[in-house]
Design a protein around this motif. Sequence first.
Motif, PDB file in Angstrom:
ATOM      1  N   ASP A  20     -16.603  14.826 -32.378  1.00 43.49           N
ATOM      2  CA  ASP A  20     -17.624  15.226 -31.411  1.00 43.49           C
ATOM      3  C   ASP A  20     -17.434  14.385 -30.157  1.00 43.49           C
ATOM      4  OD1 ASP A  20     -19.717  16.656 -30.385  1.00 43.49           O
ATOM      5  OD2 ASP A  20     -21.264  15.811 -31.693  1.00 43.49           O
ATOM      6  N   SER A  21     -17.915  14.888 -29.025  1.00 47.48           N
ATOM      7  CA  SER A  21     -17.852  14.126 -27.780  1.00 47.48           C
ATOM      8  C   SER A  21     -18.895  14.642 -26.819  1.00 47.48           C
ATOM      9  CB  SER A  21     -16.454  14.208 -27.153  1.00 47.48           C
ATOM     10  OG  SER A  21     -16.034  15.548 -27.014  1.00 47.48           O
ATOM     11  N   LEU A  22     -19.332  13.776 -25.916  1.00 41.41           N
ATOM     12  CA  LEU A  22     -20.326  14.163 -24.913  1.00 41.41           C
ATOM     13  C   LEU A  22     -20.231  13.219 -23.722  1.00 41.41           C
ATOM     14  CD1 LEU A  22     -22.915  11.976 -25.141  1.00 41.41           C
ATOM     15  CD2 LEU A  22     -23.324  13.263 -27.214  1.00 41.41           C
ATOM     16  N   ILE A  23     -20.784  13.673 -22.591  1.00 32.43           N
ATOM     17  CA  ILE A  23     -20.871  12.843 -21.393  1.00 32.43           C
ATOM     18  C   ILE A  23     -22.311  12.390 -21.223  1.00 32.43           C
ATOM     19  CG2 ILE A  23     -20.790  12.837 -18.874  1.00 32.43           C
ATOM     20  CD1 ILE A  23     -18.316  14.485 -18.965  1.00 32.43           C
ATOM     21  N   ILE A  24     -22.484  11.074 -21.046  1.00 34.30           N
ATOM     22  CA  ILE A  24     -23.814  10.517 -20.833  1.00 34.30           C
ATOM     23  C   ILE A  24     -23.677   9.250 -20.001  1.00 34.30           C
ATOM     24  CG2 ILE A  24     -23.782   9.198 -23.001  1.00 34.30           C
ATOM     25  CD1 ILE A  24     -26.767   9.888 -23.308  1.00 34.30           C
ATOM     26  N   GLN A  25     -24.554   9.083 -19.002  1.00 35.63           N
ATOM     27  CA  GLN A  25     -24.535   7.916 -18.117  1.00 35.63           C
ATOM     28  C   GLN A  25     -23.148   7.688 -17.508  1.00 35.63           C
ATOM     29  OE1 GLN A  25     -26.890   5.923 -17.049  1.00 35.63           O
ATOM     30  NE2 GLN A  25     -28.606   6.039 -18.474  1.00 35.63           N
ATOM     31  N   ASP A  26     -22.469   8.761 -17.127  1.00 39.24           N
ATOM     32  CA  ASP A  26     -21.128   8.701 -16.542  1.00 39.24           C
ATOM     33  C   ASP A  26     -20.067   8.200 -17.517  1.00 39.24           C
ATOM     34  OD1 ASP A  26     -22.072   9.635 -14.095  1.00 39.24           O
ATOM     35  OD2 ASP A  26     -22.577   7.602 -13.433  1.00 39.24           O
ATOM     36  N   THR A  83     -23.200  -0.586 -20.356  1.00 34.40           N
ATOM     37  CA  THR A  83     -22.830  -0.617 -21.767  1.00 34.40           C
ATOM     38  C   THR A  83     -21.366  -0.956 -21.988  1.00 34.40           C
ATOM     39  OG1 THR A  83     -24.581   0.935 -22.371  1.00 34.40           O
ATOM     40  CG2 THR A  83     -22.726   0.753 -23.892  1.00 34.40           C
ATOM     41  N   LEU A  84     -20.482  -0.464 -21.144  1.00 28.18           N
ATOM     42  CA  LEU A  84     -19.051  -0.736 -21.331  1.00 28.18           C
ATOM     43  C   LEU A  84     -18.755  -2.229 -21.207  1.00 28.18           C
ATOM     44  CD1 LEU A  84     -16.467   0.893 -21.917  1.00 28.18           C
ATOM     45  CD2 LEU A  84     -16.009   0.873 -19.472  1.00 28.18           C
ATOM     46  N   ARG A  85     -19.492  -2.941 -20.354  1.00 27.17           N
ATOM     47  CA  ARG A  85     -19.286  -4.382 -20.180  1.00 27.17           C
ATOM     48  C   ARG A  85     -20.122  -5.206 -21.151  1.00 27.17           C
ATOM     49  NH1 ARG A  85     -19.854  -2.627 -14.810  1.00 27.17           N
ATOM     50  NH2 ARG A  85     -21.994  -3.435 -14.770  1.00 27.17           N
ATOM     51  N   ASN A  86     -21.286  -4.667 -21.546  1.00 23.55           N
ATOM     52  CA  ASN A  86     -22.207  -5.442 -22.373  1.00 23.55           C
ATOM     53  C   ASN A  86     -22.878  -4.529 -23.404  1.00 23.55           C
ATOM     54  OD1 ASN A  86     -23.748  -7.604 -23.281  1.00 23.55           O
ATOM     55  ND2 ASN A  86     -25.371  -7.245 -21.760  1.00 23.55           N
ATOM     56  N   PRO A  87     -22.141  -4.132 -24.455  1.00 19.58           N
ATOM     57  CA  PRO A  87     -22.713  -3.221 -25.439  1.00 19.58           C
ATOM     58  C   PRO A  87     -23.872  -3.854 -26.208  1.00 19.58           C
ATOM     59  CG  PRO A  87     -20.584  -4.032 -26.175  1.00 19.58           C
ATOM     60  CD  PRO A  87     -20.744  -4.485 -24.766  1.00 19.58           C
ATOM     61  N   SER A 143     -15.964   5.545 -23.149  1.00 24.79           N
ATOM     62  CA  SER A 143     -14.846   5.524 -22.206  1.00 24.79           C
ATOM     63  C   SER A 143     -15.336   5.827 -20.794  1.00 24.79           C
ATOM     64  CB  SER A 143     -13.792   6.567 -22.591  1.00 24.79           C
ATOM     65  OG  SER A 143     -13.341   6.386 -23.915  1.00 24.79           O
ATOM     66  N   ARG A 144     -14.744   5.120 -19.857  1.00 21.60           N
ATOM     67  CA  ARG A 144     -14.936   5.434 -18.439  1.00 21.60           C
ATOM     68  C   ARG A 144     -13.682   6.134 -17.951  1.00 21.60           C
ATOM     69  NH1 ARG A 144     -19.458   4.762 -15.296  1.00 21.60           N
ATOM     70  NH2 ARG A 144     -19.646   2.538 -15.742  1.00 21.60           N
ATOM     71  N   ILE A 145     -13.849   7.322 -17.392  1.00 22.16           N
ATOM     72  CA  ILE A 145     -12.699   8.073 -16.896  1.00 22.16           C
ATOM     73  C   ILE A 145     -12.281   7.516 -15.540  1.00 22.16           C
ATOM     74  CG2 ILE A 145     -11.857  10.345 -16.207  1.00 22.16           C
ATOM     75  CD1 ILE A 145     -13.877  11.559 -18.146  1.00 22.16           C
ATOM     76  N   ILE A 146     -11.038   7.023 -15.481  1.00 21.32           N
ATOM     77  CA  ILE A 146     -10.504   6.460 -14.238  1.00 21.32           C
ATOM     78  C   ILE A 146      -9.812   7.537 -13.415  1.00 21.32           C
ATOM     79  CG2 ILE A 146      -8.918   4.752 -13.276  1.00 21.32           C
ATOM     80  CD1 ILE A 146      -9.323   3.173 -15.913  1.00 21.32           C
ATOM     81  N   GLN A 152      -6.445   8.976 -17.443  1.00 20.07           N
ATOM     82  CA  GLN A 152      -6.517   7.538 -17.664  1.00 20.07           C
ATOM     83  C   GLN A 152      -7.964   7.170 -17.949  1.00 20.07           C
ATOM     84  OE1 GLN A 152      -4.625   5.053 -14.672  1.00 20.07           O
ATOM     85  NE2 GLN A 152      -3.288   6.737 -14.052  1.00 20.07           N
ATOM     86  N   VAL A 153      -8.184   6.421 -19.023  1.00 18.52           N
ATOM     87  CA  VAL A 153      -9.541   6.023 -19.386  1.00 18.52           C
ATOM     88  C   VAL A 153      -9.574   4.544 -19.742  1.00 18.52           C
ATOM     89  CG1 VAL A 153     -10.307   8.297 -20.189  1.00 18.52           C
ATOM     90  CG2 VAL A 153      -9.159   6.750 -21.784  1.00 18.52           C
ATOM     91  N   ASN A 154     -10.698   3.914 -19.436  1.00 16.73           N
ATOM     92  CA  ASN A 154     -10.982   2.560 -19.874  1.00 16.73           C
ATOM     93  C   ASN A 154     -11.915   2.680 -21.077  1.00 16.73           C
ATOM     94  OD1 ASN A 154     -11.441  -0.149 -20.154  1.00 16.73           O
ATOM     95  ND2 ASN A 154     -12.698  -0.357 -18.318  1.00 16.73           N
ATOM     96  N   THR A 155     -11.430   2.307 -22.267  1.00 17.25           N
ATOM     97  CA  THR A 155     -12.123   2.635 -23.507  1.00 17.25           C
ATOM     98  C   THR A 155     -12.497   1.378 -24.284  1.00 17.25           C
ATOM     99  OG1 THR A 155     -11.038   4.774 -23.722  1.00 17.25           O
ATOM    100  CG2 THR A 155     -11.917   3.829 -25.726  1.00 17.25           C
TER     101      THR A 155
END
Length: 235
Positions: A31-37, A107-111, A51-54, A60-63
């Motif tokens: 499953d996958s979804l987009i939330i908060q960019d 969240t990506l920096r501080n989960p 993941s953040r899409i670069i 390219q993603v930062n995961t």
Amino acid sequence: MLISSIYTGSSVLSNSQAKYDIPLHKAAVTDSLIIQDYLLSSSDDGTVQISRIIDLSPPQVNTLKLYESIGVARNLAFFRAPNAEVDKVAVSYDSGEITIFTIDRNTLRNPVQPTTFRNINSRVNTFKFTPDGSKLLIGYFTGELVEIDLISGASRTLFKVDSWLNALDINSQNLVAIADDQGFVRIISLATGKVVEEHQISSTGINAVIFTNDQTILAADAAGIVYQGKLMGGH
């Protein structure tokens, strides 16, 4: 943009001009979804990634691995409160585990440490937040419909069917539609836990059910037939 999961460890992000295959997991994406960019994804290997899409071409993603547990991470559900900066995301497992995260722009920096529930040792087939986000409704492979209060942690079994519980949805009047593998669609009051309507609409399993408004339901069965119905009695 739309996201769909495919059985290659990637998710597909598409618009009217193009589609982009974004690699996320070494095992199948469930499953996958987009939330908060962010792009959130779950996998057969039990992981949940954020993941953040670069870039999209080439992808390219930062995961970051947000969570991992034993078994298959099957489905994701989310709740977004109006004007809120924090969203809730839940992931379900075939072990019966449900884990809930809060997601914000950091969240990506501080989960944040998640909260885990395991009420029934059975595969979670379907689940959804209530409209106010305070509870989670869960449908199990063994047929139970369970409500978890996310504030107190208390749970109750609202109903049980004698087959797989495949799909559920809830309307703004706190009526829950559940669909099972014997072709039944039932309407249950969240307030009382009682069945207010019951219809066997197919001779095969119902795989999906959704309220299009408070009085109208769409359901789809395993044979590919889509049904539309209206609630009786002005519930």
